[in-house]
Design a protein around this motif. Structure first.
Motif, PDB file in Angstrom:
ATOM      1  N   SER A 176      -1.147   9.648   1.702  1.00 40.08           N
ATOM      2  CA  SER A 176      -0.129   8.988   1.523  1.00 40.08           C
ATOM      3  C   SER A 176       0.209   7.974   2.593  1.00 40.08           C
ATOM      4  O   SER A 176      -0.094   8.389   3.641  1.00 40.08           O
ATOM      5  CB  SER A 176       1.004   9.503   1.020  1.00 40.08           C
ATOM      6  OG  SER A 176       1.615  10.396   2.196  1.00 40.08           O
ATOM      7  N   TYR A 177       0.913   6.962   2.287  1.00 43.78           N
ATOM      8  CA  TYR A 177       1.206   6.198   3.472  1.00 43.78           C
ATOM      9  C   TYR A 177       2.208   6.856   4.631  1.00 43.78           C
ATOM     10  O   TYR A 177       1.619   6.693   5.729  1.00 43.78           O
ATOM     11  CB  TYR A 177       2.395   5.039   2.930  1.00 43.78           C
ATOM     12  CG  TYR A 177       2.875   3.962   3.974  1.00 43.78           C
ATOM     13  CD1 TYR A 177       1.906   3.160   4.511  1.00 43.78           C
ATOM     14  CD2 TYR A 177       4.018   4.040   4.304  1.00 43.78           C
ATOM     15  CE1 TYR A 177       2.691   2.101   5.480  1.00 43.78           C
ATOM     16  CE2 TYR A 177       4.668   3.390   5.334  1.00 43.78           C
ATOM     17  CZ  TYR A 177       4.016   2.511   6.054  1.00 43.78           C
ATOM     18  OH  TYR A 177       4.496   1.535   6.863  1.00 43.78           O
ATOM     19  N   THR A 178       3.131   7.568   4.029  1.00 43.78           N
ATOM     20  CA  THR A 178       3.808   8.490   4.913  1.00 43.78           C
ATOM     21  C   THR A 178       2.972   9.349   5.709  1.00 43.78           C
ATOM     22  O   THR A 178       3.187   9.569   6.857  1.00 43.78           O
ATOM     23  CB  THR A 178       5.184   9.096   4.279  1.00 43.78           C
ATOM     24  OG1 THR A 178       5.915   8.130   3.576  1.00 43.78           O
ATOM     25  CG2 THR A 178       5.952   9.888   5.174  1.00 43.78           C
TER      26      THR A 178
ATOM     27  N   CYS B 290      -6.205   9.109  10.210  1.00 45.28           N
ATOM     28  CA  CYS B 290      -5.345   7.593  10.386  1.00 45.28           C
ATOM     29  C   CYS B 290      -5.479   7.475  12.015  1.00 45.28           C
ATOM     30  O   CYS B 290      -4.551   7.416  12.638  1.00 45.28           O
ATOM     31  CB  CYS B 290      -4.019   7.772   9.961  1.00 45.28           C
ATOM     32  SG  CYS B 290      -4.019   8.005   7.968  1.00 45.28           S
TER      33      CYS B 290
ATOM     34  N   VAL C 157       0.791  -1.071  -0.194  1.00 44.30           N
ATOM     35  CA  VAL C 157       0.009  -0.101  -0.127  1.00 44.30           C
ATOM     36  C   VAL C 157       0.990   1.210   0.024  1.00 44.30           C
ATOM     37  O   VAL C 157       1.783   1.577   0.935  1.00 44.30           O
ATOM     38  CB  VAL C 157      -0.892  -0.042   1.100  1.00 44.30           C
ATOM     39  CG1 VAL C 157      -1.702   1.345   1.369  1.00 44.30           C
ATOM     40  CG2 VAL C 157      -1.779  -1.168   1.099  1.00 44.30           C
ATOM     41  N   THR C 158       0.612   2.154  -1.087  1.00 46.84           N
ATOM     42  CA  THR C 158       1.246   3.462  -0.980  1.00 46.84           C
ATOM     43  C   THR C 158       0.538   4.781  -0.503  1.00 46.84           C
ATOM     44  O   THR C 158       1.032   5.702  -0.206  1.00 46.84           O
ATOM     45  CB  THR C 158       1.740   3.655  -2.377  1.00 46.84           C
ATOM     46  OG1 THR C 158       0.744   3.908  -3.233  1.00 46.84           O
ATOM     47  CG2 THR C 158       2.956   2.735  -2.998  1.00 46.84           C
ATOM     48  N   GLU C 159      -0.732   4.310  -0.529  1.00 53.85           N
ATOM     49  CA  GLU C 159      -1.655   5.507   0.102  1.00 53.85           C
ATOM     50  C   GLU C 159      -3.083   4.628   0.485  1.00 53.85           C
ATOM     51  O   GLU C 159      -3.213   3.254   0.460  1.00 53.85           O
ATOM     52  CB  GLU C 159      -2.164   6.297  -0.989  1.00 53.85           C
ATOM     53  CG  GLU C 159      -3.102   5.629  -2.211  1.00 53.85           C
ATOM     54  CD  GLU C 159      -3.562   6.580  -3.162  1.00 53.85           C
ATOM     55  OE1 GLU C 159      -4.515   6.284  -3.797  1.00 53.85           O
ATOM     56  OE2 GLU C 159      -2.888   7.799  -3.398  1.00 53.85           O
ATOM     57  N   PHE C 160      -3.653   5.458   1.525  1.00 51.21           N
ATOM     58  CA  PHE C 160      -4.816   5.137   1.913  1.00 51.21           C
ATOM     59  C   PHE C 160      -6.148   5.968   1.644  1.00 51.21           C
ATOM     60  O   PHE C 160      -5.820   7.151   1.351  1.00 51.21           O
ATOM     61  CB  PHE C 160      -4.992   5.154   3.714  1.00 51.21           C
ATOM     62  CG  PHE C 160      -3.938   4.223   4.148  1.00 51.21           C
ATOM     63  CD1 PHE C 160      -4.184   2.790   4.328  1.00 51.21           C
ATOM     64  CD2 PHE C 160      -2.594   4.686   4.481  1.00 51.21           C
ATOM     65  CE1 PHE C 160      -3.034   1.796   4.878  1.00 51.21           C
ATOM     66  CE2 PHE C 160      -1.674   3.584   5.135  1.00 51.21           C
ATOM     67  CZ  PHE C 160      -1.900   2.195   5.284  1.00 51.21           C
TER      68      PHE C 160
ATOM     69  N   ASN D 131      -7.036  -0.811   1.486  1.00 48.20           N
ATOM     70  CA  ASN D 131      -6.520   0.104   1.916  1.00 48.20           C
ATOM     71  C   ASN D 131      -7.605   1.395   2.373  1.00 48.20           C
ATOM     72  O   ASN D 131      -7.071   2.535   2.456  1.00 48.20           O
ATOM     73  CB  ASN D 131      -5.545   0.785   0.927  1.00 48.20           C
ATOM     74  CG  ASN D 131      -6.218   1.646  -0.438  1.00 48.20           C
ATOM     75  OD1 ASN D 131      -7.418   1.078  -0.756  1.00 48.20           O
ATOM     76  ND2 ASN D 131      -5.775   2.416  -1.077  1.00 48.20           N
TER      77      ASN D 131
ATOM     78  N   CYS E 104      -0.083   9.160   6.327  1.00 50.84           N
ATOM     79  CA  CYS E 104      -0.917   8.657   7.340  1.00 50.84           C
ATOM     80  C   CYS E 104      -0.297   8.288   8.634  1.00 50.84           C
ATOM     81  O   CYS E 104      -0.807   8.828   9.864  1.00 50.84           O
ATOM     82  CB  CYS E 104      -1.454   7.375   6.596  1.00 50.84           C
ATOM     83  SG  CYS E 104      -2.850   6.783   7.766  1.00 50.84           S
TER      84      CYS E 104
ATOM     85  N   SER F 139       4.886   1.257  11.636  1.00 50.31           N
ATOM     86  CA  SER F 139       5.686   1.524  10.499  1.00 50.31           C
ATOM     87  C   SER F 139       6.177   0.130  10.055  1.00 50.31           C
ATOM     88  O   SER F 139       6.580  -0.121   8.909  1.00 50.31           O
ATOM     89  CB  SER F 139       6.791   2.347  10.555  1.00 50.31           C
ATOM     90  OG  SER F 139       7.857   1.762  11.454  1.00 50.31           O
TER      91      SER F 139
ATOM     92  N   PHE G 290       1.098  -3.852   4.783  1.00 52.04           N
ATOM     93  CA  PHE G 290      -0.116  -3.375   4.279  1.00 52.04           C
ATOM     94  C   PHE G 290      -0.071  -3.714   2.959  1.00 52.04           C
ATOM     95  O   PHE G 290       0.641  -3.120   2.057  1.00 52.04           O
ATOM     96  CB  PHE G 290      -0.300  -1.957   4.497  1.00 52.04           C
ATOM     97  CG  PHE G 290      -0.356  -1.348   5.990  1.00 52.04           C
ATOM     98  CD1 PHE G 290      -1.580  -1.753   6.756  1.00 52.04           C
ATOM     99  CD2 PHE G 290       0.727  -0.816   6.516  1.00 52.04           C
ATOM    100  CE1 PHE G 290      -1.747  -1.210   7.985  1.00 52.04           C
ATOM    101  CE2 PHE G 290       0.753  -0.497   7.904  1.00 52.04           C
ATOM    102  CZ  PHE G 290      -0.645  -0.525   8.636  1.00 52.04           C
TER     103      PHE G 290
END
Length: 313
Positions: free
Chosen positions: A97-99, A183, A13-16, A176, A101, A168, A172
């Motif tokens: 984005s994942y970061t 988050c 997963v790169t984004e939620f 998503n 979030c 982290s 995932f």
């Protein structure tokens, strides 16, 4: 254009997708206007407290220095999630984005932990002022006040480092979709590809500790304060002591009441609607009410605000 439908993803997963408040477009626009107004009033109210304390030498005392830092914390706290929530209300993609979030989770809950520490330190200040009035000036010095402020800020951010590190490291791989407007911990844990029993337990213990330790400390200090106040012989002195603590107790009740309903009540995480409502209350409503509680009940603060508004006008 991406849709909100999700999705077993073929890779990491790169984004939620933050579902937020799924409803008709007209309702979402109305929510955007209401939440934007509350957000702006929250910023203005807490900023007014900071400016009043900064501009009035009479308020350069530990009690008000702590209050000014608490108001600045509220500004940071409400700004860690509300702008993204507002953007998603008028956006079609509602993605983060994942970061982004992980950072939102870390900053939001770090400041939530810092708020508990600040409320504890503020109760300690009131305990000294009422239960140890003769020793208050020698104990609660500006140096100690500065150390306590640093402790609250640093302690809140250090407390959440372990949950952030554990989350982290979780895999995932889809879906998503987070049925929330931020988050939060439980929705993130639910999206892991593998069982995360140990991580869930560790994060639950860490979050529960900060809630219960600070709450029990505040409860203990105010039991001592109440015992001292009841021994005050004159009604006027007793009323003044109660008035001094009333604002802080109101803020404590708002914050811990909503947080405990959310994270301590059995089965609270099973109802997404209630989960969103309670989170919205302590994420947006509590910082909104705090300036009004302190400004309306505090004579010195009201006078400083009038002077500041008059001087800046």
């Amino acid at each position: 254009m991406r849709t909100l439908a999700t999705t077993n993803l073929s890779g990491p997963v790169t984004e939620f997708i933050l579902l937020g408040f799924p409803c008709r477009r007209e309702i979402q626009i109305l929510l955007f206007v209401v939440f934007s107004l509350i957000y702006l009033l929250t910023l203005m109210g807490n900023t007014s407290i900071i400016c009043a304390v900064w501009s009035s030498r009479k308020l350069h005392t530990p009690m008000y220095i702590l209050l000014a830092n608490f108001s600045f914390l509220e500004i940071c706290y409400v700004s860690s999630d509300v702008p993204k929530m507002l953007a998603n209300l008028i956006s079609q993609t509602k993605s983060i984005s994942y970061t982004g979030c992980l950072l939102q989770f870390y900053f939001f809950f770090s400041m939530c932990a810092a708020e508990g520490l600040f409320l504890s330190v503020m109760s300690f200040d009131r305990f000294l002022a009422i239960c140890r009035p003769l020793h208050y000036p020698t104990i609660m010095t500006h140096h100690l006040c500065a150390q306590l402020v640093i402790f609250c800020w640093v302690g809140g951010f250090l407390w959440l480092l372990t949950p952030l590190t554990l989350i982290s490291q979780m895999p995932f791989c889809g879906p998503n979709t987070i049925d929330h407007f931020l988050c939060d911990l439980a929705p993130l844990l639910a999206l892991s590809c593998t069982p995360v029993t140990e991580i869930t337990l560790t994060c639950g213990i860490i979050s529960s500790l900060i809630i219960f330790l600070t709450f029990l400390y505040i409860l203990g200090t105010y039991c001592c304060v109440l015992s001292t106040v009841l021994q005050v012989p004159t009604g006027l002195g007793r009323q003044k002591a109660f008035s001094t603590c009333a604002s802080h107790l109101a803020v404590v009740s708002l914050f811990y009441g909503s947080v405990m309903v959310m994270y301590v009540s059995p089965g609270s995480g099973d109802y997404h609607g209630m989960q969103k409502f309670v989170t919205l209350f302590y994420a947006l409503a509590t910082p909104f009410f705090n300036p009004m509680i302190y400004n309306f009940r505090n004579k010195d603060m009201k006078e400083a605000l009038k002077k500041w508004v008059g001087g800046s006008g």
